[in-house]
Design a protein around this motif. Structure first.
Motif, PDB file in Angstrom:
ATOM      1  N   LYS A  85     -46.664  19.254  33.046  1.00  0.00           N
ATOM      2  CA  LYS A  85     -47.259  20.396  32.361  1.00  0.00           C
ATOM      3  C   LYS A  85     -48.768  20.416  32.499  1.00  0.00           C
ATOM      4  O   LYS A  85     -49.367  21.442  32.734  1.00  0.00           O
ATOM      5  CB  LYS A  85     -46.873  20.381  30.883  1.00  0.00           C
ATOM      6  CG  LYS A  85     -45.407  20.654  30.657  1.00  0.00           C
ATOM      7  CD  LYS A  85     -45.070  20.619  29.187  1.00  0.00           C
ATOM      8  CE  LYS A  85     -43.587  20.846  29.009  1.00  0.00           C
ATOM      9  NZ  LYS A  85     -43.191  20.754  27.612  1.00  0.00           N
ATOM     10  N   LYS A  86     -49.393  19.294  32.319  1.00  0.00           N
ATOM     11  CA  LYS A  86     -50.850  19.180  32.415  1.00  0.00           C
ATOM     12  C   LYS A  86     -51.156  17.962  33.266  1.00  0.00           C
ATOM     13  O   LYS A  86     -50.550  16.912  33.090  1.00  0.00           O
ATOM     14  CB  LYS A  86     -51.446  19.028  31.007  1.00  0.00           C
ATOM     15  CG  LYS A  86     -52.927  18.836  30.959  1.00  0.00           C
ATOM     16  CD  LYS A  86     -53.673  20.143  31.125  1.00  0.00           C
ATOM     17  CE  LYS A  86     -55.156  19.909  30.903  1.00  0.00           C
ATOM     18  NZ  LYS A  86     -55.981  20.670  31.770  1.00  0.00           N
ATOM     19  N   SER A  87     -52.051  18.119  34.208  1.00  0.00           N
ATOM     20  CA  SER A  87     -52.400  16.978  35.054  1.00  0.00           C
ATOM     21  C   SER A  87     -53.844  16.563  34.802  1.00  0.00           C
ATOM     22  O   SER A  87     -54.674  17.374  34.406  1.00  0.00           O
ATOM     23  CB  SER A  87     -52.217  17.331  36.526  1.00  0.00           C
ATOM     24  OG  SER A  87     -53.152  18.313  36.924  1.00  0.00           O
ATOM     25  N   TYR A  88     -54.096  15.308  35.051  1.00  0.00           N
ATOM     26  CA  TYR A  88     -55.414  14.744  34.825  1.00  0.00           C
ATOM     27  C   TYR A  88     -55.858  13.966  36.054  1.00  0.00           C
ATOM     28  O   TYR A  88     -55.059  13.643  36.932  1.00  0.00           O
ATOM     29  CB  TYR A  88     -55.400  13.836  33.590  1.00  0.00           C
ATOM     30  CG  TYR A  88     -55.086  14.598  32.333  1.00  0.00           C
ATOM     31  CD1 TYR A  88     -56.081  15.306  31.658  1.00  0.00           C
ATOM     32  CD2 TYR A  88     -53.788  14.645  31.825  1.00  0.00           C
ATOM     33  CE1 TYR A  88     -55.803  16.025  30.511  1.00  0.00           C
ATOM     34  CE2 TYR A  88     -53.499  15.365  30.671  1.00  0.00           C
ATOM     35  CZ  TYR A  88     -54.507  16.051  30.029  1.00  0.00           C
ATOM     36  OH  TYR A  88     -54.226  16.771  28.900  1.00  0.00           O
ATOM     37  N   VAL A  89     -57.139  13.646  36.077  1.00  0.00           N
ATOM     38  CA  VAL A  89     -57.726  12.892  37.180  1.00  0.00           C
ATOM     39  C   VAL A  89     -58.234  11.564  36.626  1.00  0.00           C
ATOM     40  O   VAL A  89     -58.988  11.539  35.652  1.00  0.00           O
ATOM     41  CB  VAL A  89     -58.883  13.681  37.832  1.00  0.00           C
ATOM     42  CG1 VAL A  89     -59.542  12.857  38.927  1.00  0.00           C
ATOM     43  CG2 VAL A  89     -58.374  15.014  38.378  1.00  0.00           C
ATOM     44  N   ALA A  95     -45.920  16.764  44.236  1.00  0.00           N
ATOM     45  CA  ALA A  95     -45.861  15.378  43.769  1.00  0.00           C
ATOM     46  C   ALA A  95     -46.378  15.325  42.332  1.00  0.00           C
ATOM     47  O   ALA A  95     -47.289  16.060  41.965  1.00  0.00           O
ATOM     48  CB  ALA A  95     -46.704  14.482  44.660  1.00  0.00           C
ATOM     49  N   ASP A  96     -45.766  14.469  41.535  1.00  0.00           N
ATOM     50  CA  ASP A  96     -46.242  14.285  40.159  1.00  0.00           C
ATOM     51  C   ASP A  96     -47.514  13.455  40.116  1.00  0.00           C
ATOM     52  O   ASP A  96     -48.392  13.696  39.293  1.00  0.00           O
ATOM     53  CB  ASP A  96     -45.146  13.602  39.318  1.00  0.00           C
ATOM     54  CG  ASP A  96     -43.898  14.447  39.228  1.00  0.00           C
ATOM     55  OD1 ASP A  96     -43.996  15.578  38.737  1.00  0.00           O
ATOM     56  OD2 ASP A  96     -42.835  13.964  39.668  1.00  0.00           O
ATOM     57  N   LEU A  97     -47.613  12.462  41.006  1.00  0.00           N
ATOM     58  CA  LEU A  97     -48.746  11.547  41.015  1.00  0.00           C
ATOM     59  C   LEU A  97     -49.190  11.319  42.456  1.00  0.00           C
ATOM     60  O   LEU A  97     -48.373  10.976  43.309  1.00  0.00           O
ATOM     61  CB  LEU A  97     -48.343  10.208  40.381  1.00  0.00           C
ATOM     62  CG  LEU A  97     -49.371   9.092  40.360  1.00  0.00           C
ATOM     63  CD1 LEU A  97     -50.592   9.480  39.525  1.00  0.00           C
ATOM     64  CD2 LEU A  97     -48.747   7.804  39.819  1.00  0.00           C
ATOM     65  N   VAL A  98     -50.469  11.528  42.713  1.00  0.00           N
ATOM     66  CA  VAL A  98     -51.051  11.290  44.036  1.00  0.00           C
ATOM     67  C   VAL A  98     -52.182  10.284  43.864  1.00  0.00           C
ATOM     68  O   VAL A  98     -53.139  10.552  43.130  1.00  0.00           O
ATOM     69  CB  VAL A  98     -51.583  12.590  44.678  1.00  0.00           C
ATOM     70  CG1 VAL A  98     -52.260  12.291  46.015  1.00  0.00           C
ATOM     71  CG2 VAL A  98     -50.456  13.614  44.856  1.00  0.00           C
ATOM     72  N   ASP A 135     -59.622  19.805  42.656  1.00  0.00           N
ATOM     73  CA  ASP A 135     -59.591  21.191  42.190  1.00  0.00           C
ATOM     74  C   ASP A 135     -58.293  21.903  42.532  1.00  0.00           C
ATOM     75  O   ASP A 135     -57.881  22.827  41.824  1.00  0.00           O
ATOM     76  CB  ASP A 135     -60.779  21.961  42.774  1.00  0.00           C
ATOM     77  CG  ASP A 135     -62.127  21.455  42.267  1.00  0.00           C
ATOM     78  OD1 ASP A 135     -62.156  20.717  41.247  1.00  0.00           O
ATOM     79  OD2 ASP A 135     -63.150  21.781  42.905  1.00  0.00           O
ATOM     80  N   LEU A 136     -57.632  21.482  43.607  1.00  0.00           N
ATOM     81  CA  LEU A 136     -56.393  22.121  44.057  1.00  0.00           C
ATOM     82  C   LEU A 136     -55.142  21.381  43.604  1.00  0.00           C
ATOM     83  O   LEU A 136     -54.055  21.662  44.088  1.00  0.00           O
ATOM     84  CB  LEU A 136     -56.396  22.228  45.590  1.00  0.00           C
ATOM     85  CG  LEU A 136     -57.506  23.062  46.214  1.00  0.00           C
ATOM     86  CD1 LEU A 136     -57.518  22.897  47.729  1.00  0.00           C
ATOM     87  CD2 LEU A 136     -57.350  24.525  45.829  1.00  0.00           C
ATOM     88  N   ARG A 137     -55.256  20.467  42.677  1.00  0.00           N
ATOM     89  CA  ARG A 137     -54.154  19.559  42.349  1.00  0.00           C
ATOM     90  C   ARG A 137     -52.908  20.243  41.784  1.00  0.00           C
ATOM     91  O   ARG A 137     -51.824  19.687  41.838  1.00  0.00           O
ATOM     92  CB  ARG A 137     -54.625  18.435  41.455  1.00  0.00           C
ATOM     93  CG  ARG A 137     -54.957  18.818  40.041  1.00  0.00           C
ATOM     94  CD  ARG A 137     -55.517  17.617  39.280  1.00  0.00           C
ATOM     95  NE  ARG A 137     -55.792  17.957  37.917  1.00  0.00           N
ATOM     96  CZ  ARG A 137     -56.904  18.561  37.500  1.00  0.00           C
ATOM     97  NH1 ARG A 137     -57.839  18.870  38.366  1.00  0.00           N
ATOM     98  NH2 ARG A 137     -57.071  18.845  36.223  1.00  0.00           N
ATOM     99  N   SER A 138     -53.020  21.420  41.222  1.00  0.00           N
ATOM    100  CA  SER A 138     -51.865  22.232  40.797  1.00  0.00           C
ATOM    101  C   SER A 138     -50.801  21.455  40.037  1.00  0.00           C
ATOM    102  O   SER A 138     -49.622  21.538  40.352  1.00  0.00           O
ATOM    103  CB  SER A 138     -51.206  22.906  42.002  1.00  0.00           C
ATOM    104  OG  SER A 138     -52.101  23.764  42.634  1.00  0.00           O
ATOM    105  N   GLY A 139     -51.190  20.665  39.078  1.00  0.00           N
ATOM    106  CA  GLY A 139     -50.206  19.946  38.280  1.00  0.00           C
ATOM    107  C   GLY A 139     -49.943  18.531  38.732  1.00  0.00           C
ATOM    108  O   GLY A 139     -49.222  17.792  38.062  1.00  0.00           O
ATOM    109  N   SER A 140     -50.494  18.125  39.865  1.00  0.00           N
ATOM    110  CA  SER A 140     -50.349  16.737  40.308  1.00  0.00           C
ATOM    111  C   SER A 140     -51.422  15.891  39.644  1.00  0.00           C
ATOM    112  O   SER A 140     -52.596  16.232  39.671  1.00  0.00           O
ATOM    113  CB  SER A 140     -50.507  16.627  41.829  1.00  0.00           C
ATOM    114  OG  SER A 140     -49.474  17.298  42.505  1.00  0.00           O
ATOM    115  N   GLU A 141     -51.008  14.783  39.050  1.00  0.00           N
ATOM    116  CA  GLU A 141     -51.950  13.807  38.509  1.00  0.00           C
ATOM    117  C   GLU A 141     -52.615  13.117  39.700  1.00  0.00           C
ATOM    118  O   GLU A 141     -51.943  12.759  40.662  1.00  0.00           O
ATOM    119  CB  GLU A 141     -51.184  12.783  37.666  1.00  0.00           C
ATOM    120  CG  GLU A 141     -52.004  11.961  36.751  1.00  0.00           C
ATOM    121  CD  GLU A 141     -52.088  12.526  35.332  1.00  0.00           C
ATOM    122  OE1 GLU A 141     -52.700  11.847  34.500  1.00  0.00           O
ATOM    123  OE2 GLU A 141     -51.566  13.621  35.062  1.00  0.00           O
TER     124      GLU A 141
END
Length: 172
Positions: A2-6, A98-101, A125-131
């Motif tokens: 739902k929400k991805s973080y860096v 992918a959920d996690l990169v 910036d383009l992660r679109s939900g991928s952590e």
């Protein structure tokens, strides 16, 4: 997700890759789709052996060159630059799927000119939900500003300062 973080694991201390790989194992154990790219690591690593045997993890080493970047010939450096350029579209194709990169040693790749800070910021910036997890010393300010979690590994004491060489299963 739902929400991805860096996440950024940076600093002079030991444990940046180890923290990222622990997170990868945790995510894979929960059934998440995990992608890992290692830059600047040409030797086989313990984490490679484990990750290659987990069904929902894809693990790529960008180069098989076993030399440190400053010790490479100009031809070897060019080959490595080409390999990094070739993996960028693959990383971008994972974003949102992918959920996690994890981009292990992304900061090192930036510091030797294999990646630019702008390229890594674009991935963020383009992660679109991928952590996204980035590791390596000397994280640029632009990346730290985009991150949600920044851990600075601080070296207090390390036996390598006394001449102990990297050991299989501990450092790689």
């Amino acid at each position: 997700m739902k929400k991805s973080y860096v996440h950024v694991y940076t600093g002079e201390g030991k444990g940046k890759t180890t923290a990222a790989m622990g997170l990868a194992i945790r995510a894979a154990g929960r059934g998440l789709n995990v992608k890992v790219v290692q830059f600047l690591k040409g030797r086989t690593t313990g984490e490679m052996f484990v990750m290659d045997n987990i069904a929902n993890v894809e693990f790529l080493q960008v180069s098989k060159c076993k030399k440190f970047f400053p010790d490479m010939t100009d031809e070897e450096k060019k080959h490595m630059r080409d390999e990094v350029a070739g993996v960028l579209p693959k990383i971008e194709s994972w974003l949102g799927l992918a959920d996690l990169v994890i981009l292990d040693e992304a900061m090192g790749a930036i510091s030797v000119g294999l990646l630019s800070t702008a390229q890594v910021c674009d991935i963020i910036d383009l992660r679109s939900g991928s952590e996204i997890v980035l590791t390596g010393r000397d994280a640029p300010d632009e990346i730290i500003a985009r991150a949600h979690i920044v851990t600075d590994m601080r070296a207090v004491k390390h036996y390598m300062d006394d001449g102990v060489k990297a050991r299989a299963g501990i450092e790689y």
